[in-house]
Design a protein around this motif. Structure first.
Motif, PDB file in Angstrom:
ATOM      1  N   ASP A 142      -3.993  -9.892 -15.578  1.00  0.00           N
ATOM      2  CA  ASP A 142      -4.992  -9.596 -14.472  1.00  0.00           C
ATOM      3  C   ASP A 142      -4.512 -10.213 -12.941  1.00  0.00           C
ATOM      4  O   ASP A 142      -4.534  -9.281 -11.878  1.00  0.00           O
ATOM      5  CB  ASP A 142      -6.306  -9.731 -14.749  1.00  0.00           C
ATOM      6  CG  ASP A 142      -7.614  -8.932 -14.058  1.00  0.00           C
ATOM      7  OD1 ASP A 142      -7.508  -7.982 -14.114  1.00  0.00           O
ATOM      8  OD2 ASP A 142      -8.344  -9.831 -13.343  1.00  0.00           O
ATOM      9  N   SER A 143      -4.023 -11.433 -12.998  1.00  0.00           N
ATOM     10  CA  SER A 143      -3.696 -11.884 -11.819  1.00  0.00           C
ATOM     11  C   SER A 143      -2.326 -11.405 -11.303  1.00  0.00           C
ATOM     12  O   SER A 143      -2.012 -11.659 -10.167  1.00  0.00           O
ATOM     13  CB  SER A 143      -3.705 -13.294 -11.964  1.00  0.00           C
ATOM     14  OG  SER A 143      -2.602 -13.696 -12.904  1.00  0.00           O
ATOM     15  N   ASN A 144      -1.638 -10.528 -12.171  1.00  0.00           N
ATOM     16  CA  ASN A 144      -0.292  -9.969 -11.632  1.00  0.00           C
ATOM     17  C   ASN A 144      -0.266  -9.107 -10.667  1.00  0.00           C
ATOM     18  O   ASN A 144       0.655  -9.160  -9.603  1.00  0.00           O
ATOM     19  CB  ASN A 144       0.409  -9.795 -12.926  1.00  0.00           C
ATOM     20  CG  ASN A 144       1.149 -10.756 -13.732  1.00  0.00           C
ATOM     21  OD1 ASN A 144       1.108 -11.814 -13.310  1.00  0.00           O
ATOM     22  ND2 ASN A 144       1.570 -10.323 -15.038  1.00  0.00           N
ATOM     23  N   ILE A 145      -1.473  -8.229 -10.554  1.00  0.00           N
ATOM     24  CA  ILE A 145      -1.630  -6.915  -9.897  1.00  0.00           C
ATOM     25  C   ILE A 145      -2.076  -7.674  -8.435  1.00  0.00           C
ATOM     26  O   ILE A 145      -2.929  -8.418  -8.217  1.00  0.00           O
ATOM     27  CB  ILE A 145      -2.887  -6.271 -10.410  1.00  0.00           C
ATOM     28  CG1 ILE A 145      -2.649  -6.072 -11.791  1.00  0.00           C
ATOM     29  CG2 ILE A 145      -2.845  -4.945  -9.719  1.00  0.00           C
ATOM     30  CD1 ILE A 145      -3.495  -5.231 -12.707  1.00  0.00           C
ATOM     31  N   THR A 146      -1.194  -6.807  -7.527  1.00  0.00           N
ATOM     32  CA  THR A 146      -1.489  -7.104  -6.010  1.00  0.00           C
ATOM     33  C   THR A 146      -2.389  -6.036  -5.677  1.00  0.00           C
ATOM     34  O   THR A 146      -2.292  -4.873  -5.684  1.00  0.00           O
ATOM     35  CB  THR A 146      -0.201  -7.364  -5.347  1.00  0.00           C
ATOM     36  OG1 THR A 146       0.862  -7.954  -5.680  1.00  0.00           O
ATOM     37  CG2 THR A 146      -0.304  -7.194  -3.896  1.00  0.00           C
ATOM     38  N   THR A 147      -3.503  -6.481  -4.831  1.00  0.00           N
ATOM     39  CA  THR A 147      -4.542  -5.731  -4.136  1.00  0.00           C
ATOM     40  C   THR A 147      -4.171  -5.227  -2.775  1.00  0.00           C
ATOM     41  O   THR A 147      -3.746  -6.159  -2.010  1.00  0.00           O
ATOM     42  CB  THR A 147      -5.875  -6.228  -4.103  1.00  0.00           C
ATOM     43  OG1 THR A 147      -6.236  -6.506  -5.435  1.00  0.00           O
ATOM     44  CG2 THR A 147      -6.822  -5.220  -3.651  1.00  0.00           C
ATOM     45  N   ASP A 148      -4.039  -4.160  -2.540  1.00  0.00           N
ATOM     46  CA  ASP A 148      -3.860  -3.218  -1.185  1.00  0.00           C
ATOM     47  C   ASP A 148      -5.081  -3.419  -0.415  1.00  0.00           C
ATOM     48  O   ASP A 148      -5.365  -2.286  -0.294  1.00  0.00           O
ATOM     49  CB  ASP A 148      -2.934  -2.091  -1.203  1.00  0.00           C
ATOM     50  CG  ASP A 148      -2.300  -1.803   0.075  1.00  0.00           C
ATOM     51  OD1 ASP A 148      -2.565  -2.539   0.980  1.00  0.00           O
ATOM     52  OD2 ASP A 148      -1.636  -0.721   0.141  1.00  0.00           O
ATOM     53  N   MET A 273      -0.964   3.543  -6.372  1.00  0.00           N
ATOM     54  CA  MET A 273      -0.249   2.875  -6.866  1.00  0.00           C
ATOM     55  C   MET A 273       1.378   2.764  -6.137  1.00  0.00           C
ATOM     56  O   MET A 273       1.897   3.770  -5.821  1.00  0.00           O
ATOM     57  CB  MET A 273       0.046   2.904  -8.315  1.00  0.00           C
ATOM     58  CG  MET A 273      -1.321   2.981  -9.311  1.00  0.00           C
ATOM     59  SD  MET A 273      -0.518   3.415 -10.808  1.00  0.00           S
ATOM     60  CE  MET A 273      -2.081   3.683 -11.689  1.00  0.00           C
ATOM     61  N   ILE A 274       1.804   1.428  -6.016  1.00  0.00           N
ATOM     62  CA  ILE A 274       2.990   1.388  -5.568  1.00  0.00           C
ATOM     63  C   ILE A 274       3.890   0.388  -6.382  1.00  0.00           C
ATOM     64  O   ILE A 274       3.396  -0.834  -6.804  1.00  0.00           O
ATOM     65  CB  ILE A 274       3.065   0.547  -4.130  1.00  0.00           C
ATOM     66  CG1 ILE A 274       2.167   1.166  -3.021  1.00  0.00           C
ATOM     67  CG2 ILE A 274       4.409   0.105  -3.392  1.00  0.00           C
ATOM     68  CD1 ILE A 274       1.819   0.439  -1.876  1.00  0.00           C
ATOM     69  N   LEU A 275       4.930   1.169  -6.919  1.00  0.00           N
ATOM     70  CA  LEU A 275       5.869   0.399  -7.836  1.00  0.00           C
ATOM     71  C   LEU A 275       7.298   0.261  -7.430  1.00  0.00           C
ATOM     72  O   LEU A 275       7.948   1.051  -6.923  1.00  0.00           O
ATOM     73  CB  LEU A 275       5.931   1.458  -9.289  1.00  0.00           C
ATOM     74  CG  LEU A 275       6.781   0.547 -10.268  1.00  0.00           C
ATOM     75  CD1 LEU A 275       5.836  -0.322 -11.028  1.00  0.00           C
ATOM     76  CD2 LEU A 275       6.807   1.634 -11.387  1.00  0.00           C
ATOM     77  N   ASP A 276       8.028  -0.974  -7.581  1.00  0.00           N
ATOM     78  CA  ASP A 276       9.133  -1.069  -7.088  1.00  0.00           C
ATOM     79  C   ASP A 276      10.282  -1.190  -7.956  1.00  0.00           C
ATOM     80  O   ASP A 276      10.064  -0.801  -8.990  1.00  0.00           O
ATOM     81  CB  ASP A 276       9.322  -2.734  -6.272  1.00  0.00           C
ATOM     82  CG  ASP A 276       9.029  -3.673  -7.179  1.00  0.00           C
ATOM     83  OD1 ASP A 276       9.352  -3.522  -8.574  1.00  0.00           O
ATOM     84  OD2 ASP A 276       8.807  -4.782  -6.781  1.00  0.00           O
ATOM     85  N   THR A 376       1.319  -2.679  -7.111  1.00  0.00           N
ATOM     86  CA  THR A 376       0.161  -2.798  -5.931  1.00  0.00           C
ATOM     87  C   THR A 376      -0.747  -1.869  -6.235  1.00  0.00           C
ATOM     88  O   THR A 376      -0.251  -0.705  -5.941  1.00  0.00           O
ATOM     89  CB  THR A 376       0.884  -2.985  -4.568  1.00  0.00           C
ATOM     90  OG1 THR A 376       1.786  -4.150  -4.582  1.00  0.00           O
ATOM     91  CG2 THR A 376      -0.109  -3.269  -3.470  1.00  0.00           C
ATOM     92  N   THR A 377      -2.090  -2.013  -6.124  1.00  0.00           N
ATOM     93  CA  THR A 377      -2.870  -0.893  -5.872  1.00  0.00           C
ATOM     94  C   THR A 377      -4.102  -1.162  -5.105  1.00  0.00           C
ATOM     95  O   THR A 377      -4.293  -1.794  -4.391  1.00  0.00           O
ATOM     96  CB  THR A 377      -3.552  -0.700  -7.590  1.00  0.00           C
ATOM     97  OG1 THR A 377      -4.600  -1.882  -7.650  1.00  0.00           O
ATOM     98  CG2 THR A 377      -2.639  -0.746  -8.626  1.00  0.00           C
ATOM     99  N   ASP A 378      -4.714   0.134  -5.013  1.00  0.00           N
ATOM    100  CA  ASP A 378      -6.178  -0.143  -4.343  1.00  0.00           C
ATOM    101  C   ASP A 378      -6.990  -0.920  -4.854  1.00  0.00           C
ATOM    102  O   ASP A 378      -6.912  -1.119  -6.256  1.00  0.00           O
ATOM    103  CB  ASP A 378      -6.655   1.271  -3.886  1.00  0.00           C
ATOM    104  CG  ASP A 378      -7.163   1.968  -5.154  1.00  0.00           C
ATOM    105  OD1 ASP A 378      -8.151   1.992  -5.451  1.00  0.00           O
ATOM    106  OD2 ASP A 378      -6.191   2.651  -5.812  1.00  0.00           O
TER     107      ASP A 378
END
Length: 478
Positions: A142-148, A273-276, A376-378
């Motif tokens: 859960d903490s891995n996800i970055t919020t935009d 969603m943004i994926l690198d 990275t997501t909303d």
């Protein structure tokens, strides 16, 4: 029955002995009340442990046949002794034998009681450890996800100009593939231009309200589009401009791209969603690679890719090179690259569903770990629960109903190196996405290049518009 001193032992004395045993057993068992007070999840585990312990005591009280007989003998022993005393004519040997037998039967089953208690306690510890490990894993993912949050604030500012959703239960998710060189594992794919990034891959994923179909529409990076005034990273604002589509991401990130797509299509974007690069590679590796079939060998130094022709399985590094390759394959156009990306994504979806990844925790965890580390997501999709609920809602969609297509486009009249929309096919597609009506996607040989309606046998237009594309059931290897 008497003790060693000859004093009769009554039921009350035995009850006191057993109570003392209970007290010792309970004082030896560690307490979990502190954990229960600090964490609801631990309280649930404590409740389960208490239930297990109670079940053990109930089973002990019910007992087996031998235990029941012991309890019965213990209860009836005093009565038997009284009867013997009333009949004083009984032989001394008979009197001495009966108390001895009664004493043997009345002995408390200490070993059984302790075994049941420690088994229950051990079970509660195992459950507690499992719950703790699961909670730790959940918190880590859960903490891995970055919020935009920046995009969310920008979109809220321009809420009044955004489209109104029509099909409320449908979901429209904008997936952006970032080519940023910042971050772990991304630097080797090129130089970092002062932290700038572009989105060479943009896909509008429409999930039908009935969750029976999903359509992924690619938007060309070279498509000319009207980009609204957007907030830059330094806080300044750009001016409205007619420019190359992927410039929106460079100017104002996800929010600017979302507003550009909404203005172009009239489709309300619910999430993004943004994926690198690194995230894409890790996801492919997490499912054990993806199989592709190549008509000709590939040798592309820019994409760090060298492959033979034929059927083969690509790992994460090779898969990234394949979906990025452009100049060395086909005519070198971005349109052909998007078609390869769609075919690869179809194979990836097919692999995930065929392996039962979404139903297998041992396979799902590595995939979630790989995705969340580079995602990275909303705020509406920034938790593991949100992502899992989304995955669960689409896992039952048949692979032939997971469709991929490119928005109808053609070379721009003013610049052949740029694209423009083909009308009215593009607007018709956008309308179907807005209204959540079925979309028919057919292979290239069954459809016109522009995405216009086919003609039926009589020469009149077909009542249903069809578009060029593929689906996850086809994959890349037939």
């Amino acid at each position: 029955m008497t003790d060693s001193a000859g004093t009769p032992i009554g039921p009350a004395d035995r009850a006191g002995d057993e109570g003392a045993i209970d007290a010792v057993s309970e004082s030896a068992a560690p307490s979990t009340s502190g954990a229960a007070g600090t964490d609801k999840a631990m309280a649930a585990v404590g409740t389960l442990a208490a239930g297990t312990l109670a079940a053990g005591e109930s089973a002990e009280a019910a007992g087996t046949g031998g235990t029941s007989r012991t309890a019965t003998a213990t209860a009836t022993a005093p009565a038997a002794t009284a009867t013997t005393a009333a009949h004083a004519t009984a032989a001394d040997t008979t009197e001495s034998a009966e108390p001895a037998a009664a004493t043997t039967l009345a002995e408390p089953p200490n070993r059984t009681r302790h075994w049941v208690r420690w088994a229950a306690f051990g079970t509660s510890l195992v459950v507690l450890a499992a719950a703790g490990a699961a909670w730790w894993s959940y918190r880590e993912l859960d903490s891995n996800i970055t919020t935009d949050t920046t995009a969310a604030a920008e979109l809220e500012t321009f809420e009044q100009e955004r489209p109104t959703p029509i099909a409320l239960d449908a979901q429209n998710i904008l997936i952006l593939g970032s080519d940023t060189r910042a971050g772990e594992g991304n630097r080797k794919y090129g130089r970092d231009d002062g932290g700038s990034q572009r989105s060479d891959t943009t896909i509008l994923l429409h999930i039908a309200a009935d969750r029976q179909s999903a359509t992924a529409m690619s938007i060309p990076r070279d498509l000319m589009a009207e980009i609204p005034n957007c907030r830059r990273a330094d806080g300044t604002r750009s001016t409205t401009q007619f420019a190359q589509f992927n410039g929106a991401f460079t100017i104002g990130g996800a929010a600017c791209t979302i507003r550009t797509v909404e203005k172009m299509t009239g489709v309300r974007i619910d999430h993004h969603m943004i994926l690198d690069f690194s995230g894409f590679k890790s996801m492919v590796d997490a499912i054990g690679g993806v199989e592709v079939c190549l008509k000709e060998p590939i040798d592309d130094a820019d994409a760090h890719l060298k492959l033979d022709s034929g059927r083969q399985k690509l790992d994460g590094e090779e898969a990234l090179g394949y979906v990025r390759a452009r100049k060395s394959i086909g005519d070198g156009s971005d349109t052909e690259r998007m078609e390869r990306q769609q075919q690869f994504l179809g194979s990836l979806v097919k692999k995930v569903q065929s392996n039962g990844v979404l139903l297998n925790p041992a396979k799902l965890y590595p995939l979630l770990e790989a995705a969340t580390k580079s995602l990275t997501t909303d705020p509406g999709l920034d938790s593991l629960k949100d992502l899992y609920d989304l995955a669960q809602s689409v896992r039952s969609i048949p692979t032939e109903k997971v469709q991929f297509l490119t928005v109808p486009r053609q070379p721009h009249t003013a610049n052949r190196n740029r694209d423009e929309l083909v009308q009215p096919a593009a607007n018709r597609l956008f309308g179907q996405l807005r209204e959540d009506t079925p979309i028919t996607v057919l292979p290239q040989d069954a459809e016109t290049e522009s995405g216009l309606p086919d003609a039926n046998a009589s020469g009149s237009p077909s009542p249903t518009t069809t578009f060029t594309g593929t689906n996850a059931a086809v994959g890349m290897c037939k």
